[in-house]
Design a protein around this motif. Structure first.
Motif, short mmCIF file in Angstrom:
data_model
loop_
_atom_site.label_atom_id
_atom_site.label_comp_id
_atom_site.label_asym_id
_atom_site.label_seq_id
_atom_site.Cartn_x
_atom_site.Cartn_y
_atom_site.Cartn_z
N THR A 73 0.82 -1.21 0.00
CA THR A 73 0.00 0.00 0.00
C THR A 73 0.86 1.26 0.00
O THR A 73 2.02 1.24 0.45
CB THR A 73 -0.90 0.05 1.26
N GLY A 74 0.30 2.36 -0.46
CA GLY A 74 1.02 3.63 -0.48
C GLY A 74 0.08 4.77 -0.82
O GLY A 74 -1.12 4.57 -1.06
N TRP A 75 0.63 5.99 -0.84
CA TRP A 75 -0.18 7.17 -1.17
C TRP A 75 -0.53 7.21 -2.65
O TRP A 75 0.11 6.55 -3.47
CB TRP A 75 0.57 8.44 -0.78
N LEU A 76 -1.50 8.02 -2.95
CA LEU A 76 -1.91 8.21 -4.35
C LEU A 76 -0.78 8.88 -5.14
O LEU A 76 -0.11 9.78 -4.63
CB LEU A 76 -3.17 9.10 -4.39
N ASP A 77 -0.59 8.42 -6.37
CA ASP A 77 0.51 8.89 -7.20
C ASP A 77 -0.06 9.59 -8.44
O ASP A 77 -0.55 8.93 -9.36
CB ASP A 77 1.37 7.68 -7.60
N LEU A 78 0.02 10.93 -8.46
CA LEU A 78 -0.57 11.68 -9.58
C LEU A 78 0.29 11.64 -10.83
O LEU A 78 -0.20 11.88 -11.93
CB LEU A 78 -0.84 13.12 -9.16
N VAL A 79 1.59 11.34 -10.66
CA VAL A 79 2.44 11.19 -11.85
C VAL A 79 1.90 10.02 -12.67
O VAL A 79 1.73 10.11 -13.89
CB VAL A 79 3.92 10.93 -11.45
N ALA A 117 4.95 14.81 -7.99
CA ALA A 117 6.12 14.71 -8.88
C ALA A 117 7.11 13.73 -8.25
O ALA A 117 6.90 13.28 -7.12
CB ALA A 117 6.77 16.09 -9.03
N TYR A 118 8.16 13.40 -9.01
CA TYR A 118 9.23 12.56 -8.45
C TYR A 118 10.49 13.40 -8.36
O TYR A 118 10.67 14.36 -9.14
CB TYR A 118 9.53 11.36 -9.35
N GLU A 119 11.37 12.99 -7.48
CA GLU A 119 12.71 13.54 -7.51
C GLU A 119 13.64 12.41 -7.93
O GLU A 119 13.65 11.34 -7.31
CB GLU A 119 13.09 14.09 -6.13
N ILE A 120 14.37 12.66 -9.01
CA ILE A 120 15.30 11.65 -9.51
C ILE A 120 16.66 12.32 -9.70
O ILE A 120 16.77 13.29 -10.47
CB ILE A 120 14.81 11.04 -10.85
N ASP A 121 17.65 11.85 -8.99
CA ASP A 121 19.00 12.45 -9.01
C ASP A 121 18.94 13.96 -8.80
O ASP A 121 19.55 14.74 -9.56
CB ASP A 121 19.71 12.14 -10.35
N GLY A 122 18.16 14.38 -7.83
CA GLY A 122 18.09 15.80 -7.49
C GLY A 122 17.23 16.64 -8.42
O GLY A 122 17.05 17.84 -8.23
N GLN A 123 16.66 16.02 -9.45
CA GLN A 123 15.82 16.75 -10.41
C GLN A 123 14.34 16.46 -10.13
O GLN A 123 13.98 15.32 -9.87
CB GLN A 123 16.08 16.26 -11.85
N ARG A 124 13.50 17.51 -10.24
CA ARG A 124 12.06 17.30 -10.12
C ARG A 124 11.52 16.85 -11.48
O ARG A 124 11.78 17.50 -12.51
CB ARG A 124 11.40 18.62 -9.70
N VAL A 125 10.80 15.75 -11.47
CA VAL A 125 10.27 15.18 -12.72
C VAL A 125 8.76 15.04 -12.57
O VAL A 125 8.29 14.44 -11.60
CB VAL A 125 10.90 13.80 -12.99
N GLU A 126 8.00 15.58 -13.53
CA GLU A 126 6.54 15.54 -13.38
C GLU A 126 5.85 14.49 -14.26
O GLU A 126 4.66 14.29 -14.18
CB GLU A 126 5.96 16.93 -13.65
N ALA A 183 13.07 6.69 -8.27
CA ALA A 183 12.28 7.91 -8.04
C ALA A 183 11.83 8.01 -6.59
O ALA A 183 11.34 7.04 -6.01
CB ALA A 183 11.05 7.89 -8.95
N SER A 184 12.01 9.19 -5.99
CA SER A 184 11.38 9.38 -4.68
C SER A 184 10.28 10.42 -4.83
O SER A 184 10.40 11.41 -5.56
CB SER A 184 12.39 9.76 -3.60
N PRO A 185 9.16 10.17 -4.15
CA PRO A 185 7.98 11.01 -4.37
C PRO A 185 8.12 12.40 -3.76
O PRO A 185 8.69 12.56 -2.69
CB PRO A 185 6.87 10.23 -3.66
N VAL A 186 7.57 13.39 -4.48
CA VAL A 186 7.44 14.75 -3.93
C VAL A 186 5.97 14.88 -3.55
O VAL A 186 5.09 14.69 -4.40
CB VAL A 186 7.80 15.81 -5.01
#
Ligand code: GDP
Ligand code: IMO
Ligand code: MG
Length: 435
Positions: free
Chosen positions: A307-313, A346-355, A367-370
Motif C-alpha cells: 500500500t502507499g499514497w496516491l501517485d498523480l504522476v 512529482a518525483y525527484e530523480i538524481d536531485g531533479q524534479r520530474v513531473e 524515483a522518490s515522491p514529492v
C-alpha cells in the motif's frame, strides 16, 4: 451505440468490479476483453459477496448478456467451476457468450508459470500462477489452442499432441518434471468441458457489433490495470495482456471509433500485489492502516497487498494512455482515520524534479515522491450518499485530484456496498446513455 470502457489506472484491484456492477443496470452487454482468472472482481449485493474471476461482473443482472471476448485467456475447468458456483447461488448463467477465438489455459501453463517463478528466485514477478503468461506466450508464438478447438475433437487432439511434445520436453529437460499424456488431457477436456461450454461458444465480435448497431449499451470491463499493461506498465513486473483502453478494441473486436467513453477507476491511495517498483509505497504503520482499513488482501490469491499514497504522476500518465473521459475514485472512506494525507505530485530523480513518468525503468526504481500534504477529515464517510454530505477536507481532496488529473470525477466510492457510492459530477457517459 454507446460503448464504455472501464479501466484500472493503477496496479489493479481499484474496484472495477463494483463500478461495472453499478453501471450494469443501464447496460445490455458487459464484455471482458483481456486477462484471465488472475483477475478477482468483488461485488457486494446485500449480504452476498461475489468474487468473479472470468465471468463479467454484469452476470448478476438478468437483463445483461455477459461476454468473454477473444482477448481473454480461459481455463475451461475454472470457467465451469465459476458457472456452477454462480448457478448454485441462484445466478442464471445461460446467457454467457464466450468467444471462439479466446485462448485456453491448460495445466502445463500453470505448472510452467510456477516453475518460471521459482527459477527467477528473488527476481520473481509474483504472478498469480494461474498460467496466464505462458498461455499468452503460446498465443503469440501461435501454438495455443482456442475455445473453438473444443468443438472439433480431431483438431483439438492434433494440436494438443503437437504442443505437448514441446511442453513435455521442456518440463523434463529444463525443469526435471514429469509431463502430461496428451491423450488423457484431450479426453478430459473433450468429455468434461465440451458439453458444458459448447452452448456458450460463439462469434462474440458479431454479438458486440450487432448490439451497437441496435443502439444497445455495451460496457467493456477491464481486468488488471494500466501499470500492469504488457507495453505500458512497469515491465517486467506486469501481466501478459493489454489492460489499457486500447486493449478493449483488440480484445472485443472493436475499432477505436466505436468507443464513446473511458472511465478510469482510481483508488484514493495506491496498492500493488506482487513485485515491482512502487514509488509511494508505505512500509510503516500508515501502510498497515491502509491494509486494515481497506481490507487489502487479494480477492484471488489472498496475498497482502502493498500500500502507499496516491501517485498523480502515474494518474496523469494513465489519463493519456487510456484517453480517460472520466474518473471514478474508489475507497475514499479508507482514508477516514488519517490526520494528514499525502499525494505524490512529482518525483525527484538524481536531485531533479520530474513531473512525468520516466520512460526508463531504472529511473522509476530510483524515483522518490514529492508530496503535497493535505488535511484529513477524521470522520466516517461510509454513510454519505450525496456530495453535499462530504466534509470540506474530502471535497478539497477530490477537487485537487480532479484539477491535477484534468479529467472530471463522476463517481466516488465510500464503502464496498453497491449503495455506498455517490455522484460527484453527472457522468457524461451515463448522461449519453439516458438520452
Ligand atoms: P477489482 O479487481 O478492481 O474489481 O477490485 P477488487 O474487487 O479486487 O478489490 C476492491 C476491493 O475494495 C473489494 O473488496 C471491494 O469490495 C472493495 N471496494 C470497492 N469500492 C470500495 C469503496 O469505495 N470503499 C471500500 N471501503 N471498499 C471498496
Ligand atoms: P484485477 O483484475 C492485482 C499482478 C500479479 C503480478 C502480475 C503478473 O483483480 O485488478 P499474472 O498472474 O497476471 O502473470 O501476474 O500482475 N496481477 C494483479 N494484481 N489485480 C489483478 O487483477 C491482477 N492480475 C494480475 O500480482 O504482480
Ligand atoms: Mg481484483
Amino acid at each position: 451505440m454507446p460503448a464504455t470502457v472501464i479501466v484500472g489506472t493503477q496496479w489493479g484491484d481499484e474496484g472495477k468490479g463494483k463500478l461495472t456492477d453499478l453501471l450494469a443496470q443501464d447496460m445490455h452487454l458487459v464484455v471482458r476483453y483481456q486477462g484471465g482468472h488472475n483477475a478477482g472482481h468483488t461485488i457486494i449485493v446485500g449480504e452476498e459477496t461475489f468474487a468473479l474471476q472470468l465471468v463479467p461482473s454484469g452476470v448478476l443482472y438478468e437483463h445483461i448478456i455477459p461476454v468473454i471476448g477473444n482477448g481473454v485467456v480461459i481455463d475451461p475447468l475454472v470457467l465451469m467451476d465459476e458457472l456452477a458456483i454462480l448457478e448454485a447461488r441462484g445466478v442464471k448463467t445461460g446467457r454467457l457468450q464466450v468467444s471462439g477465438n479466446a485462448h485456453l489455459i491448460f495445466p502445463y501453463h500453470q505448472q510452467l508459470d510456477a516453475l518460471i517463478e521459482r527459477r527467477l528466485g528473488k527476481n520473481r514477478l509474483g504472478t498469480t500462477k494461474r498460467g496466464v503468461g505462458p498461455a499468452y506466450a503460446d498465443k503469440a508464438i501461435r501454438v495455443g489452442l482456442r475455445m473453438q478447438d473444443l468443438l472439433d475433437p480431431l483438431i483439438f487432439r492434433e494440436k494438443l499432441e503437437m504442443v505437448m511434445r514441446e511442453k513435455n520436453a521442456t518440463l523434463a529437460k529444463v525443469y526435471n518434471r514429469l509431463g502430461y499424456d496428451p491423450e488423457v488431457l484431450a479426453e478430459k477436456y473433450l468429455q468434461e468441458c465440451r458439453p458444458v461450454l459448447e452452448p456458450h461458444i460463439t462469434d462474440t465480435v458479431r454479438t458486440v457489433h450487432e448490439a451497437l448497431e441496435d443502439g444497445l449499451n455495451v460496457l467493456l470491463e477491464g481486468a488488471q490495470a494500466t501499470f500492469l499493461d504488457l507495453d505500458h506498465g512497469t515491465y517486467p513486473f506486469v501481466t501478459s495482456s493489454n489492460p489499457v483502453a486500447g486493449g478493449a478494441c483488440v480484445g472485443a473486436g472493436l475499432g477505436p471509433r466505436h468507443i464513446d467513453s473511458v472511465i478510469g477507476v482510481t483508488k484514493a491511495y495506491t496498492t500493488r500485489v506482487g513485485s515491482g517498483p512502487f514509488p509511494t509505497e508505505l512500509l510503516d504503520e500508515q501502510g498497515d492502516t491502509l491494509v486494515t482499513a481497506g481490507a487489502e488482501f487479494g480477492t484471488n490469491t489472498g496475498r497482502r497487498r502493498r500500500t502507499g499514497w496516491l501517485d498523480l504522476v502515474m494518474l496523469r500518465q494513465a489519463v493519456r494512455l487510456n484517453s480517460l473521459s472520466e474518473l471514478a475514485i474508489t475507497k475514499l472512506d479508507v482514508l477516514d482515520s488519517f490526520e494528514q494525507l499525502k499525494v505524490c505530485v512529482a518525483y525527484e530523480i538524481d536531485g531533479q524534479r520530474v513531473e512525468h513518468l520516466p520512460y526508463h525503468q531504472s529511473d522509476v526504481h530510483r524515483a522518490s515522491p514529492v508530496y503535497e500534504v493535505m488535511p484529513g477529515w477524521r470522520c466516517s464517510l461510509n454513510d454519505a450518499t450525496n456530495k453535499s454530505q462530504l466534509p470540506i477536507e474530502a471535497t478539497d481532496y477530490l477537487r485537487f485530484l480532479e484539477v491535477e488529473a484534468g479529467v472530471p470525477i463522476t463517481f466516488v466510492g465510500v464503502g464496498p456496498r453497491r449503495s455506498q457510492s455517490l455522484t460527484w459530477r453527472p457522468s457524461p457517459s451515463l448522461f449519453r446513455r439516458c438520452e
